[in-house]
Design a protein around this motif. Structure first.
Motif, short mmCIF file in Angstrom:
data_model
loop_
_atom_site.label_atom_id
_atom_site.label_comp_id
_atom_site.label_asym_id
_atom_site.label_seq_id
_atom_site.Cartn_x
_atom_site.Cartn_y
_atom_site.Cartn_z
N CYS A 64 40.18 43.47 8.94
CA CYS A 64 40.31 43.08 10.35
C CYS A 64 38.68 41.54 10.57
O CYS A 64 38.17 41.77 10.22
CB CYS A 64 40.49 43.27 11.30
N GLU A 264 44.19 37.35 20.38
CA GLU A 264 43.76 38.95 21.33
C GLU A 264 43.44 38.44 22.31
O GLU A 264 42.13 38.28 21.87
CB GLU A 264 42.68 39.70 20.47
N MET A 273 42.68 36.82 14.66
CA MET A 273 42.23 37.96 14.37
C MET A 273 43.59 37.53 12.77
O MET A 273 44.40 37.34 12.93
CB MET A 273 42.32 39.24 14.29
N SER A 275 44.66 40.35 9.70
CA SER A 275 44.73 41.42 9.45
C SER A 275 45.44 41.81 8.60
O SER A 275 46.74 41.19 7.75
CB SER A 275 44.27 42.71 10.63
N HIS B 237 51.70 44.13 23.20
CA HIS B 237 50.57 44.57 22.25
C HIS B 237 49.57 45.19 22.63
O HIS B 237 48.91 44.81 23.04
CB HIS B 237 50.12 43.07 22.28
N LEU B 239 47.52 47.82 20.87
CA LEU B 239 46.62 48.08 20.87
C LEU B 239 46.25 46.35 20.06
O LEU B 239 47.22 46.27 19.78
CB LEU B 239 46.50 48.82 19.67
N THR B 240 45.20 46.48 19.41
CA THR B 240 44.00 45.27 18.44
C THR B 240 44.13 45.47 17.20
O THR B 240 44.37 46.67 18.02
CB THR B 240 42.97 44.88 19.03
N GLN B 241 44.46 44.74 16.73
CA GLN B 241 44.39 44.71 15.28
C GLN B 241 43.32 45.00 14.94
O GLN B 241 42.59 45.46 14.03
CB GLN B 241 45.27 43.77 14.42
N GLU B 242 42.26 44.83 15.95
CA GLU B 242 40.48 45.58 15.34
C GLU B 242 40.89 46.53 14.55
O GLU B 242 41.10 47.14 14.59
CB GLU B 242 39.58 45.29 16.75
#
Lengths: 351, 323
Positions: A64, A264, A273, A275, B237, B239-242
């Motif tokens: 990510c 985000e 982001m 990913s 959305h 959960l973040t994709q972090e």
């Protein structure tokens, strides 16, 4: 070609330490039951035996990555107007990936054609790619696993394509060959000595590993064979029956380069982001309308195999988008074997 | 006729009325069996039974809903089938269950560690023999013998259901369950002994290497949200994709909560994890809580309703009126 150098095993920490003074050095380390690439720090115990569980893909293509940050505001002069400030992403850090197998580095040659092409150059990728040097370690017979098939895809256990330095394990240490100028610069370290006397031994280690892999079947007809099977959904149902549609194969693959982009937001600011995406997941080509051209796991696995062994080689001079590391087989929860699927398609085309 | 041959005969008899029968066959090397979808008699001849049938085939049943299918189960797998029936996620009329007594499956992580300690690589395994007590693996020219009891899955050592809890066809004589484990599972006991910050550090350390592949979720027979999972849904959305340990642990906690009172501890989440992350402990911890609160065990009785899927005005073990 520069002369062959040699480094004794006990001198390796010195070399790693000196490399780590100038850049981030990623080495394979054991974590729990896995082996992953982590930044080297003195005292760190790298694992140079078997191949790492996860390849060093994240070194250049992070799982990510922030593309940019943004901040929304109000125009002080005109309250009806909004403002938007974009903050660029940070520059890539100089990095040495040390001790990956050649297949793990060679994977980026597949990326390069996509992200460093003239049509759509990807600045984030190019930035990181240029900041990264690969010191890989040729496989000995001890590293050849049942899942290895680099020789099927035009590579081999000592393939230096994609590597800047190729190390080869020999008695007491490693020989080191520079394959690029970036690699040659790393070999200037005083901890390395002349390796001419060890060159023959290194050659025999490489030859023995290649021999241990055995003969590769002829899969040169795979692009046409997979295309011929495109509409045969019974074939793809049979190939994909046991697949559980997780993303382990794609995320562990040194050549899988698909990504997704997500915003985000946090209040008035946020980040964009990028990913890793996985063609095994339902959302992979889900369209905004709700239509999904790849609605089942059979369609999705067809895409994965087809992309690597048909569509990509068709677009890129016959080059197969697979480095043969075998992680997709070894780490699949249900042992889906991509070699078997390709061979089944080739056999199907023969009738 | 051996038990396996008898099982094959019974499957062949049933096959004409079924879409397929799910079992196991040999995989790419001697340490790996792989799920088998039997559609023809020739497929049935590939069927294997033994300690390398590590997968839980019940995971495929919800995706085959609407079709009449057969499934070969170990005792633990049969509990997942029962739990799916309890939750109306599959239809009893559409599933034909074949079972045989199970003496345990191996844990490949343990076999790999044993081989590594002997200087051999599991990736080079060329032959495996087992006599029911010992597993002997030949790799790189060296043969390493290991007691099955020491390399089998932890769940097998305390298994109370070696025979399918529900089967339409059962081949062989039922065998006695293992003696119930007296103490807590070793992994739970180790976590219990940690302070809260230590436990958090433990999970952070392990979740760092999670690759967010969701094999834990997709190999879980009870994880049926599949394409609608919160981990990847865009709207909303959640959960973040972090790629952070916090985010990844967050998903594991959500996963475990969704399984509270439903998880049969088949261990597929942990077995499927390519990064060897001990995620089963989270589910076991919640199962222990569910057992303490509701005296309930998932996937044993097809008629039972899991405690978190029902409402009772007065719970036996929750004395809220006297607090």
């Amino acid at each position: 070609m520069a002369a062959v150098k040699y480094i004794a095993s006990e001198k390796l920490p010195d070399w790693l330490k000196s490399l780590a003074e100038k850049s981030r050095v990623l080495v394979p380390v054991a974590e729990g039951g896995g082996v992953v690439f982590r930044p080297y720090a003195p005292g760190c115990q790298p694992v140079f035996g078997s191949d790492a569980t996860a390849p060093p893909k994240g070194s250049v293509f992070p799982a990510c990555q922030e593309l940019f940050r943004y901040e929304r505001g109000k125009d002080a002069e005109d309250p009806g107007k909004g403002t938007l400030k974009l903050l660029p992403a940070t520059e890539a850090e100089p990095t040495v990936v040390f001790g990956a197998k050649p297949c793990g580095a060679r994977g980026f040659l597949i990326f390069d054609r996509v992200y460093m092409g003239k049509k759509f150059p990807d600045p984030y990728y190019i930035n990181a790619r240029e900041a990264t040097v690969f010191v890989t370690m040729a496989c000995s017979t001890a590293n050849v696993e049942n899942t290895c098939f680099c020789h099927w895809v035009g590579s081999g256990p000592a393939d230096g394509a994609g590597s800047d330095v190729l190390l080869t394990p020999v008695a007491g240490g490693y020989t080191a060959e520079a394959l690029t100028d970036k690699g040659a610069a790393l070999l200037e370290s005083p901890v390395l000595s002349d390796g001419a006397a060890k060159a023959a031994e290194a050659d025999s280690v490489k030859a023995a590993a290649r021999e241990a892999l055995g003969e590769a079947p002829d899969i040169s007809t795979s692009p046409a064979a997979l295309l011929a099977a495109f509409d045969d959904m019974d074939f793809w149902r049979d190939q994909s029956d046991k697949c559980v549609s997780c993303g382990a194969c794609t995320y562990l693959c040194p050549t899988c380069y698909c990504f997704t982009i997500t915003d985000e937001p946090t209040g008035q600011s946020g980040r964009r982001m990028r990913s890793w995406d996985a063609c095994m997941h339902f959302q992979f080509t889900l369209e905004a309308s709700g239509h999904n051209p790849r609605p089942t796991k059979a369609h999705r696995l067809k895409n994965r195999v087809g992309h690597k062994f048909s569509y990509y080689p068709t677009l890129h001079e016959g080059i197969i988008a697979c480095c043969g590391c075998g992680r997709c087989i070894k780490s699949c929860p249900v042992s889906v074997d991509i070699r078997e699927i390709v061979q089944n398609a080739v056999a199907r085309a023969k009738g | 006729m051996s038990r396996l041959e008898e099982l094959k005969t019974r499957i062949k008899e049933a096959l004409p009325g079924l879409e397929c029968v799910i079992g196991w066959q040999k995989g790419f090397d001697p340490l790996h069996n792989t799920p088998l979808f039997m559609r023809s008699e020739a497929d049935v001849d590939k069927l294997e039974w033994g300690p390398f049938n590590v997968h839980n085939p019940a995971v495929y049943l919800p995706t085959l809903a609407g079709k009449k299918v057969g499934i070969v189960v170990k005792g633990c797998d049969s509990r997942s089938v029962v739990e799916l029936l309890q939750e109306n996620l599959i239809n009893r009329d559409n599933v034909v269950i074949f079972g045989m007594p199970c003496e345990g499956v191996i844990d490949l992580s343990k076999v790999k560690a044993r081989l590594a300690a002997a200087g051999a690589s599991a990736g080079a395994a060329s032959a495996v023999t087992t006599d029911g007590k010992t597993v002997s693996v030949t790799a790189g020219g060296q043969t390493v013998a290991m007691p099955l009891a020491e390399v089998r899955a932890d769940k097998c050592g305390r298994c109370q259901f070696p025979n399918a809890v529900l089967a339409d066809t059962y081949v062989g004589d039922p065998i006695a369950p293992a003696a119930p484990a007296a103490a807590a599972d070793a992994d739970l006991a180790a976590l219990d002994a940690m302070s809260v910050p230590e436990r958090m550090a433990f999970w952070r350390y392990h979740m760092e290497r999670c690759i967010r592949c969701y094999a834990c979720r997709n190999a879980c027979p009870m994880c049926v949200c599949r394409d609608h999972c919160i981990a990847q849904s865009r709207e909303p959305h959640w959960l973040t994709q972090e790629d952070t340990a916090t985010e990844k642990l967050f998903f594991q906690v959500v996963h475990a909560m969704h399984l509270a009172g439903r998880c049969t501890e088949c261990g597929e989440c942990q077995r499927a994890c390519p990064m060897d992350i001990p995620v089963l402990a989270l589910k076991k911890h919640l199962n222990r809580t569910i057992h303490d609160l509701f005296s309930y065990q998932a996937g044993v009785d097809p008629q039972a309703i899991p405690p978190l899927l029902q409402f009772k005005l007065e719970e036996d073990n929750i004395k809220e009126r006297s607090w």
